[in-house]
Design a protein around this motif. Sequence first.
Motif, mmCIF file in Angstrom:
data_model
loop_
_atom_site.group_PDB
_atom_site.id
_atom_site.type_symbol
_atom_site.label_atom_id
_atom_site.label_comp_id
_atom_site.label_asym_id
_atom_site.label_seq_id
_atom_site.Cartn_x
_atom_site.Cartn_y
_atom_site.Cartn_z
ATOM 1 N N ALA A 177 -23.054 16.237 -41.868
ATOM 2 C CA ALA A 177 -23.968 17.356 -41.631
ATOM 3 C C ALA A 177 -23.158 18.652 -41.683
ATOM 4 C CB ALA A 177 -24.637 17.203 -40.279
ATOM 5 N N THR A 178 -23.777 19.731 -42.163
ATOM 6 C CA THR A 178 -23.094 21.024 -42.136
ATOM 7 C C THR A 178 -23.961 22.026 -41.393
ATOM 8 O OG1 THR A 178 -24.039 22.037 -44.129
ATOM 9 C CG2 THR A 178 -22.189 20.510 -44.453
ATOM 10 N N GLY A 179 -23.318 22.934 -40.676
ATOM 11 C CA GLY A 179 -24.046 23.987 -39.971
ATOM 12 C C GLY A 179 -23.292 24.411 -38.725
ATOM 13 N N ASP A 180 -22.996 25.721 -38.640
ATOM 14 C CA ASP A 180 -22.297 26.263 -37.467
ATOM 15 C C ASP A 180 -23.075 26.029 -36.184
ATOM 16 O OD1 ASP A 180 -20.193 27.346 -38.935
ATOM 17 O OD2 ASP A 180 -21.305 29.198 -39.348
ATOM 18 N N GLU A 181 -24.410 25.917 -36.325
ATOM 19 C CA GLU A 181 -25.272 25.889 -35.145
ATOM 20 C C GLU A 181 -25.467 24.488 -34.572
ATOM 21 O OE1 GLU A 181 -26.021 25.790 -38.222
ATOM 22 O OE2 GLU A 181 -28.108 25.378 -38.711
ATOM 23 N N LEU A 182 -24.862 23.484 -35.190
ATOM 24 C CA LEU A 182 -25.231 22.111 -34.825
ATOM 25 C C LEU A 182 -24.475 21.584 -33.615
ATOM 26 C CD1 LEU A 182 -25.479 20.461 -38.360
ATOM 27 C CD2 LEU A 182 -27.267 21.612 -37.014
ATOM 28 N N ILE A 220 -18.467 22.814 -40.164
ATOM 29 C CA ILE A 220 -18.930 24.197 -40.004
ATOM 30 C C ILE A 220 -19.024 24.891 -41.363
ATOM 31 C CG2 ILE A 220 -18.128 24.427 -37.632
ATOM 32 C CD1 ILE A 220 -15.731 26.033 -38.759
ATOM 33 N N ASP A 221 -19.747 26.028 -41.356
ATOM 34 C CA ASP A 221 -20.032 26.744 -42.606
ATOM 35 C C ASP A 221 -18.915 27.721 -42.946
ATOM 36 O OD1 ASP A 221 -22.636 25.563 -42.891
ATOM 37 O OD2 ASP A 221 -23.387 26.940 -41.378
ATOM 38 N N GLU A 222 -17.702 27.242 -43.010
ATOM 39 C CA GLU A 222 -16.605 28.114 -43.455
ATOM 40 C C GLU A 222 -15.860 27.398 -44.547
ATOM 41 O OE1 GLU A 222 -14.140 29.641 -40.259
ATOM 42 O OE2 GLU A 222 -16.004 30.216 -39.229
ATOM 43 N N GLY A 245 -27.737 20.407 -45.151
ATOM 44 C CA GLY A 245 -27.549 21.830 -44.845
ATOM 45 C C GLY A 245 -26.656 22.516 -45.871
ATOM 46 N N GLY A 246 -26.743 23.844 -45.863
ATOM 47 C CA GLY A 246 -25.797 24.628 -46.648
ATOM 48 C C GLY A 246 -25.960 24.572 -48.157
ATOM 49 N N VAL A 247 -27.178 24.264 -48.635
ATOM 50 C CA VAL A 247 -27.361 24.233 -50.097
ATOM 51 C C VAL A 247 -28.347 25.297 -50.586
ATOM 52 C CG1 VAL A 247 -26.664 21.848 -50.507
ATOM 53 C CG2 VAL A 247 -29.033 22.330 -49.877
ATOM 54 N N ARG A 252 -23.963 31.808 -46.058
ATOM 55 C CA ARG A 252 -23.113 30.742 -45.520
ATOM 56 C C ARG A 252 -23.518 29.370 -46.060
ATOM 57 N NH1 ARG A 252 -19.654 32.621 -41.896
ATOM 58 N NH2 ARG A 252 -19.375 30.792 -40.604
ATOM 59 N N ASP A 253 -24.199 29.365 -47.189
ATOM 60 C CA ASP A 253 -24.557 28.104 -47.852
ATOM 61 C C ASP A 253 -23.479 27.797 -48.885
ATOM 62 O OD1 ASP A 253 -26.886 27.556 -46.402
ATOM 63 O OD2 ASP A 253 -28.031 28.967 -47.629
ATOM 64 N N LEU A 254 -22.476 27.057 -48.442
ATOM 65 C CA LEU A 254 -21.227 26.944 -49.216
ATOM 66 C C LEU A 254 -21.021 25.583 -49.874
ATOM 67 C CD1 LEU A 254 -19.015 28.720 -46.536
ATOM 68 C CD2 LEU A 254 -19.797 29.665 -48.720
HETATM 69 MG MG MG Z 1 -26.998 25.907 -42.618
#
Ligand code: MG
Length: 406
Positions: A177-182, A220-222, A245-247, A252-254
Amino acid sequence: MLSFDDALKRAVSHGVRTGTESVALLEANGRVLANPVTARTNQPPFDASAMDGYGVRATDVRAGATLKLVGTSQAGAGFEGTLATGECVRILTGAPTPAGVDAVVMQEKVSVDGKNVTFQDTTSPGSCIRKTGNDFEMGDVLVAAGKRLNPASLALIAAGNVPEVEVRQRPHIGLLATGDELATPGDTLAPGQIVGSNRFGLAPLLAPLSAAVHDLGNAIDEEQPLRAALEAALSGPSDILITTGGVSVGDRDLVVPVLKSLGAEIVFWKVAMRPGKPIVFARLGNKLIFGLPGNPVSAFVGAITLVLPALKALNGIADPLPRTLHLPLASPLPQNGPRRHFMRGRLTCRNGASAIEPIMQMDSAHLSSFSEADGLIVIEENRPAADAESLTPFISFAHEGIPASG
Ligand code: MG
Ligand code: AMP
């Protein structure tokens, strides 16, 4: 934008197959046959009685005729002699029919007095006899390559006297999973955090078609940490990596730029479907990568409609497409827009027949409505409004091996 049908074609035609292995029948449920299985015996192996009754020469039998009982043929122990005219044998279900016997009369249709058996009616040759090979013959293909074995096909293979089967090895799946908020279930949520739920639904969804689902946690989204996480995931045992996530196209969709920087080929990115539009399918050598959107319903819909077919193809399943049902709607549907719409639906009963009740909740973050669904109503691009009773394609979760929620 790529149409859903074109995306599905690309998702299933990656051409990657796992290797094969031999397994015993009791270990083979749910596995995919690598080679056809052919029968090593006739079934039944001999002409056999289908009833408990009396073996006769059909020409001897008519209403009121009495025949002399000369012996017994039972399952596993046949009658050795040859039946002469005027004689009959006691015969039990599954027993070989003795020489001379060309019909079996069920015991309910005779009366027995010592060695005298009296018949009520005529019979005809072949009656109540299962002929050698009437189910299948030695050398017949019992199950084709590319079929998924189930209890019935395994019983059939066992009856064919085949003790083990050559099946596809199951692929390994990585789930990231990707996402700073998770956060993780059970965490104390910091401001702005939500619980990352996608891995907990996707793992059991995909597990039946895999050797193991490797839970790779949340990234995370970095750029640098995400690259490290994806690189590690792609150098691990997984044959297919699923990210969430992140697509999308936010700052920040990396996932897509990082996949590209790792040398992955982007097979498609963005599909005319709803929900699930930003989905990406990529390849790095023989590794397949699906980047699903983060919203939980989008992730599920992408996984059911595109990842599962690709995973079935990777498993060597000959027909990897969902088995779509066609059922009447229980209530009307509005006109659709230009994207294929996969709408939550619940099986119900209308006018005494099965029907689908659309769940009128389109929010792709709304999990409670998704958890009420029995499947996805498939609404073609630009389909006009549909009345109740209109037949509509439906991807039934049960048919995709997803247990009902009750
Ligand atoms: Mg995201
Ligand atoms: P994204 O696709 O990264 O733009 O995320 C879209 C939405 O899905 C955002 O509201 C995210 O917070 C949410 N989201 C992302 N990943 C997950 C996850 N694993 N579980 C639940 N929600 C998620």
